[in-house]
Design a protein around this motif. Structure first.
Motif, PDB file in Angstrom:
ATOM      1  N   THR A  98       0.846  -1.186   0.000  1.00 33.10           N
ATOM      2  CA  THR A  98       0.000   0.000   0.000  1.00 33.10           C
ATOM      3  C   THR A  98       0.887   1.244   0.000  1.00 33.10           C
ATOM      4  O   THR A  98       1.996   1.239   0.532  1.00 33.10           O
ATOM      5  CB  THR A  98      -0.926   0.022   1.227  1.00 33.10           C
ATOM      6  N   LEU A 101      -2.108   7.837   0.385  1.00 30.61           N
ATOM      7  CA  LEU A 101      -3.228   8.244  -0.459  1.00 30.61           C
ATOM      8  C   LEU A 101      -2.848   9.385  -1.396  1.00 30.61           C
ATOM      9  O   LEU A 101      -3.430   9.534  -2.472  1.00 30.61           O
ATOM     10  CB  LEU A 101      -4.411   8.672   0.425  1.00 30.61           C
ATOM     11  N   ALA A 104      -2.018   8.627  -5.142  1.00 35.08           N
ATOM     12  CA  ALA A 104      -3.040   8.166  -6.093  1.00 35.08           C
ATOM     13  C   ALA A 104      -2.888   8.909  -7.409  1.00 35.08           C
ATOM     14  O   ALA A 104      -2.894  10.142  -7.434  1.00 35.08           O
ATOM     15  CB  ALA A 104      -4.427   8.377  -5.524  1.00 35.08           C
ATOM     16  N   ALA A 166      -9.547   8.962  -3.191  1.00 38.40           N
ATOM     17  CA  ALA A 166      -8.844   7.682  -3.037  1.00 38.40           C
ATOM     18  C   ALA A 166      -8.908   7.230  -1.581  1.00 38.40           C
ATOM     19  O   ALA A 166      -8.697   8.027  -0.659  1.00 38.40           O
ATOM     20  CB  ALA A 166      -7.393   7.821  -3.489  1.00 38.40           C
ATOM     21  N   ARG A 168      -7.628   3.787  -0.902  1.00 35.68           N
ATOM     22  CA  ARG A 168      -6.546   2.799  -0.821  1.00 35.68           C
ATOM     23  C   ARG A 168      -5.758   2.855  -2.117  1.00 35.68           C
ATOM     24  O   ARG A 168      -6.338   2.793  -3.207  1.00 35.68           O
ATOM     25  CB  ARG A 168      -7.076   1.381  -0.591  1.00 35.68           C
ATOM     26  N   VAL A 169      -4.425   2.934  -1.977  1.00 34.15           N
ATOM     27  CA  VAL A 169      -3.557   3.065  -3.144  1.00 34.15           C
ATOM     28  C   VAL A 169      -2.509   1.959  -3.094  1.00 34.15           C
ATOM     29  O   VAL A 169      -1.853   1.757  -2.061  1.00 34.15           O
ATOM     30  CB  VAL A 169      -2.867   4.445  -3.178  1.00 34.15           C
TER      31      VAL A 169
END
Length: 205
Positions: A98, A101, A104, A166, A168-169
């Motif tokens: 991950t 954010l 994104a 966003a 979750r990236v």
């Protein structure tokens, strides 16, 4: 009485080796006895050979229990030599699954907004095929096949009411929330190899 003449001994020997030939049963019994004797001799030879090999292994100086070698300097006691430990190569840092954010991609957010605007319930009279054609430029081919079974007239939302955000990236995918007048969509946008960012699924927040 013992047979003393050569002719008598020959006749006795002849009667012995001719005895198995006088009937099939005698011949079979003779064959079984010969095989049994040969097998017994073979097992005995193997047993003797295995014992010798086992003793040879026990006496081998290259067994795993051999003591470590020692180094002796002139005029000093012998010092055991301990092998140096092998150094492992450094492990590179792994890329996290991950990302922040803020990482994104703007293209992914734009695709999520365009897809959501095409997904909401179309005006009355719009065919399901026309609705699918509006989603096609921003949807993966695999997920477009799933959407082909949706009746757009049953979609509760009629318009998008806010900007995409966003939540979750990852290196090759982004989950984006898009608010509508009936619910909040959570759109999964993936980075394809040939077509750029495309929507591969959605859920309700």
């Amino acid at each position: 009485m013992p047979i003393r003449s050569p002719r008598g001994r020959a006749a006795a020997y002849r009667s012995i080796w001719q005895w198995p030939l006088r009937s099939p049963a005698r011949l079979a019994v003779t064959g079984i006895l010969v095989i049994a004797v040969a097998a017994g001799v073979s097992i005995g030879v193997n047993a003797l050979g295995g014992g010798s090999a086992g003793r040879g292994l026990l006496a081998s100086p290259s067994s795993t229990g051999a003591a470590p070698s020692a180094t002796r300097l002139p005029g000093s006691a012998a010092v055991p030599v301990t092998p140096a430990p092998t150094a492992l190569p450094p492990v590179p840092d792994l890329e996290p699954t991950t990302l922040p954010l803020s990482r994104a991609p703007a293209a992914a957010l734009s695709v999520a907004a365009r897809w959501s605007a095409a997904w909401v319930r179309p005006p009355a009279g719009t065919t399901a095929q026309a609705w699918l054609d509006g989603l096609r430029p921003t949807t993966t081919d695999e997920y477009l096949g799933v959407l082909s079974g949706v009746d757009p007239g049953n979609i509760p939302a009629t318009r998008v009411t806010g900007e995409p955000r966003a939540v979750r990236v990852a290196p090759h995918s982004v989950q984006v929330q898009v608010p509508t007048d009936a619910l909040t969509l959570v759109v999964l946008v993936v980075d394809t190899d040939t077509e750029g960012w495309r929507v591969a699924g959605y859920d309700r927040a």
